[in-house]
Design a protein around this motif. Structure first.
Motif, PDB file in Angstrom:
ATOM      1  N   ASP A 205      -2.848   3.563   6.264  1.00  0.00           N
ATOM      2  CA  ASP A 205      -2.064   2.982   5.166  1.00  0.00           C
ATOM      3  C   ASP A 205      -1.849   1.485   5.342  1.00  0.00           C
ATOM      4  OD1 ASP A 205      -0.385   3.210   7.341  1.00  0.00           O
ATOM      5  OD2 ASP A 205       1.278   4.146   6.259  1.00  0.00           O
ATOM      6  N   ASN A 206      -2.773   0.808   6.039  1.00  0.00           N
ATOM      7  CA  ASN A 206      -2.609  -0.634   6.265  1.00  0.00           C
ATOM      8  C   ASN A 206      -2.607  -1.427   4.965  1.00  0.00           C
ATOM      9  OD1 ASN A 206      -2.333  -0.519   9.058  1.00  0.00           O
ATOM     10  ND2 ASN A 206      -4.545  -0.589   9.396  1.00  0.00           N
ATOM     11  N   ASN A 207      -3.446  -1.015   4.002  1.00  0.00           N
ATOM     12  CA  ASN A 207      -3.516  -1.760   2.736  1.00  0.00           C
ATOM     13  C   ASN A 207      -2.198  -1.700   1.981  1.00  0.00           C
ATOM     14  OD1 ASN A 207      -6.160  -2.504   3.197  1.00  0.00           O
ATOM     15  ND2 ASN A 207      -7.036  -0.829   1.987  1.00  0.00           N
ATOM     16  N   SER A 208      -1.635  -0.518   1.875  1.00  0.00           N
ATOM     17  CA  SER A 208      -0.366  -0.409   1.150  1.00  0.00           C
ATOM     18  C   SER A 208       0.761  -1.077   1.935  1.00  0.00           C
ATOM     19  CB  SER A 208      -0.024   1.055   0.862  1.00  0.00           C
ATOM     20  OG  SER A 208       0.012   1.822   2.038  1.00  0.00           O
ATOM     21  N   TYR A 209       0.683  -1.081   3.254  1.00  0.00           N
ATOM     22  CA  TYR A 209       1.699  -1.756   4.069  1.00  0.00           C
ATOM     23  C   TYR A 209       1.657  -3.260   3.829  1.00  0.00           C
ATOM     24  CZ  TYR A 209       4.221  -3.355   8.248  1.00  0.00           C
ATOM     25  OH  TYR A 209       5.090  -3.970   9.110  1.00  0.00           O
ATOM     26  N   ARG A 210       0.428  -3.813   3.772  1.00  0.00           N
ATOM     27  CA  ARG A 210       0.318  -5.250   3.509  1.00  0.00           C
ATOM     28  C   ARG A 210       0.867  -5.596   2.126  1.00  0.00           C
ATOM     29  NH1 ARG A 210      -4.613  -4.877   6.446  1.00  0.00           N
ATOM     30  NH2 ARG A 210      -5.753  -4.362   4.539  1.00  0.00           N
TER      31      ARG A 210
END
Length: 509
Positions: A205-210
């Motif tokens: 979920d790195n994209n949504s975290y960014r």
């Protein structure tokens, strides 16, 4: 630690000894989970004829009603699919064998299950899995194909990404649709929030975290995401139907003592640190109506001792209802669970704590064959007498007007009782009929005196088939709303012998 353990031991020993002399609880939650994912409990396999599906569910209800259950928790959305006619998600493959294929001949399983459950006076808790989306394959109209950017592949499955705001809106909309269109009694989530960790694999979920991380640490952000959907679903339910309950059945450990001084004396996986589910916060804030932690361990377990966890949850309900989840499926799984008294002792210990209001059992099929006599224990001992479901005083629903007896007469099949209640508001859902020997004082707190719980009907009546002619009894009836809150009691129906005739006295004045 030693002082704490001694305290728990003294508590359980002291109350345990008195438990035998006490009346069984008049109010107690007694539920069984019916899992549909992978056809665990129902239907027994994919592609069964519709009539066979229906008969299997009826058989489950009848069996667990005999076991004393007053509620069922039925999985209706196992993987972004539906056991009901949904305008948003495809029919579940666990019905027909093909995702998206409607039952043939057509019927709506949820509507059918609700009708059969309520007919038996049981509560229906609609069990949703909020984030699990694809276990194997998905149909062309499945949301994972229509909105692939909402999903994360993890350990061979697809999950909704809880960090995406549109995901929270979508899941809330799915549940709103069911609350609005179906007469369910509760919305239920289990322990699956962020997926259970797998060594060497990271939830992607790195994209949504960014994009949505709010300058928070990632773990805190994940917990915020889950907090937010719990809050959204809670608010939505109460907007739609204030009487519909919201319950969570989390993994049995909130947090370990070595991470938080308010945690439990355990060393296992935890909701807070591993699944990002701060269940304690939800109880503190009143976002949920009940919690049913899954305490599927035995007493004395090295990592997660049932008794220590039972005591922890008893102290952390914050005024909301706490029901204990018992692992019937564990019976005969190891030496501890091969002891016939393990589960009965667990149930007895639940009853010693007045901040815990009942039990739920996983799962329905685990009772097959009456392993270690568990059905005998429930039917003949623990659940020998019926129980009303626990009160939830924060849910405001008017109680019905008290009923009154109108007639009684002896027939070959028993004593026929008739009553009325003058309820024109639709408050009355059920009646409770109590019977006492004429020499006994009237005590409506004794569940052993409940003769029957009867569904509301236009001309309320009941046949007391156990009536013994020549024996004098006293009858009382109350009316209940859908939360099983009772009206004031009716005037008693007394009996007296006049020669060889029995007279029935409706009005004590």
């Amino acid at each position: 630690m030693l002082k704490y353990l001694l305290g728990v031991a003294l508590l359980l020993t002291g109350i345990f000894g008195r438990a035998k002399a006490q009346l069984p609880p008049k109010r107690e939650f007694r539920a069984v989970w019916i899992a549909t994912v992978e056809n665990i409990d129902w239907p027994s396999r994919k592609g069964l004829p519709v009539e066979t599906q229906k008969q299997e569910f009826i058989n489950l209800l009848d069996k667990h009603q005999r076991n004393g259950m007053n509620a069922v928790i039925v999985q209706i959305r196992p993987a972004a699919d539906a056991f009901y006619d949904s305008p948003f998600e495809p029919w579940s493959e666990y019905l027909s064998g093909v995702q998206g294929q409607a039952p043939n001949p057509y019927y709506d399983p949820l509507r059918f299950m609700l009708e059969e459950t309520h007919k038996r006076g049981m509560e229906f808790h609609a069990w949703f899995n909020p984030y699990r989306a694809v276990i194997r394959n998905a149909s062309a109209n499945h949301i994972s194909r229509m909105r692939p950017q909402w999903f994360v592949n993890f350990d061979g499955k697809k999950y909704f990404d809880p960090g995406i705001p549109e995901v929270r809106e979508y899941v809330t909309q799915i549940i709103r649709d069911v609350v609005r269109r179906y007469d369910i009694d509760a919305v239920h989530f289990d322990d699956y929030f962020y997926p259970y960790p797998v060594p060497g694999r990271e939830f992607g979920d790195n994209n949504s975290y960014r994009q949505y991380g709010r300058n928070m640490m990632k773990d805190d952000w994940r917990r915020w995401n889950v907090d937010t959907i719990i809050q959204m679903v809670s608010k939505m339910i109460k907007e739609e139907k204030p009487w519909v309950k919201f319950g969570i059945s989390p993994f049995g450990i909130w947090r370990n003592k070595n991470k938080d001084l308010d945690g439990s004396y355990t060393t296992g996986l935890s909701n807070y640190d591993d699944l990002y589910a701060d269940v304690r916060k939800w109880l503190q804030n009143g976002w949920i109506d009940y919690v049913a932690p899954q305490l599927y361990w035995e007493r004395g377990h090295r990592v997660a001792n049932y008794e220590l966890l039972l005591n922890w949850w008893a102290q952390h309900g914050y005024g909301r209802n706490v029901y204990i989840g018992h692992g019937v499926y564990r019976l005969r799984s190891n030496a501890a669970w091969s002891m016939p008294n393990e589960l009965p002792v667990q149930i007895t210990e639940v009853r010693t704590l007045n901040t815990i209001q009942g039990s739920a059992f996983y799962s329905a099929k685990s009772f097959n064959g009456n392993p270690l006599g568990i059905e005998d224990s429930l039917r003949n001992h623990f659940y020998r007498y019926p129980a009303l479901r626990p009160a939830m005083p924060w849910i405001k629903l008017p109680t019905p007007f008290p009923p009154y007896f109108t007639d009684a007469f002896e027939r070959a099949d028993g004593l026929h009782l008739h009553w009325a209640d003058d309820d024109t508001s639709g408050r009355t859902q059920q009646y409770v009929i109590y019977r006492f020997n004429a020499s006994e004082s009237i005590n409506l707190n004794d569940p052993g005196k409940i003769l029957a719980i009867v569904q509301q009907m236009p001309d309320p009546q009941f046949i007391d088939a156990s009536y013994v002619k020549g024996t004098l009894y006293t009858y009382v009836v109350t009316a209940m709303n859908r939360l099983q809150m009772e009206s004031w009691a009716s005037d008693p129906l007394y009996m007296r012998q006049s020669g060889r005739r029995t007279q029935f006295i409706f009005d004590p004045e």
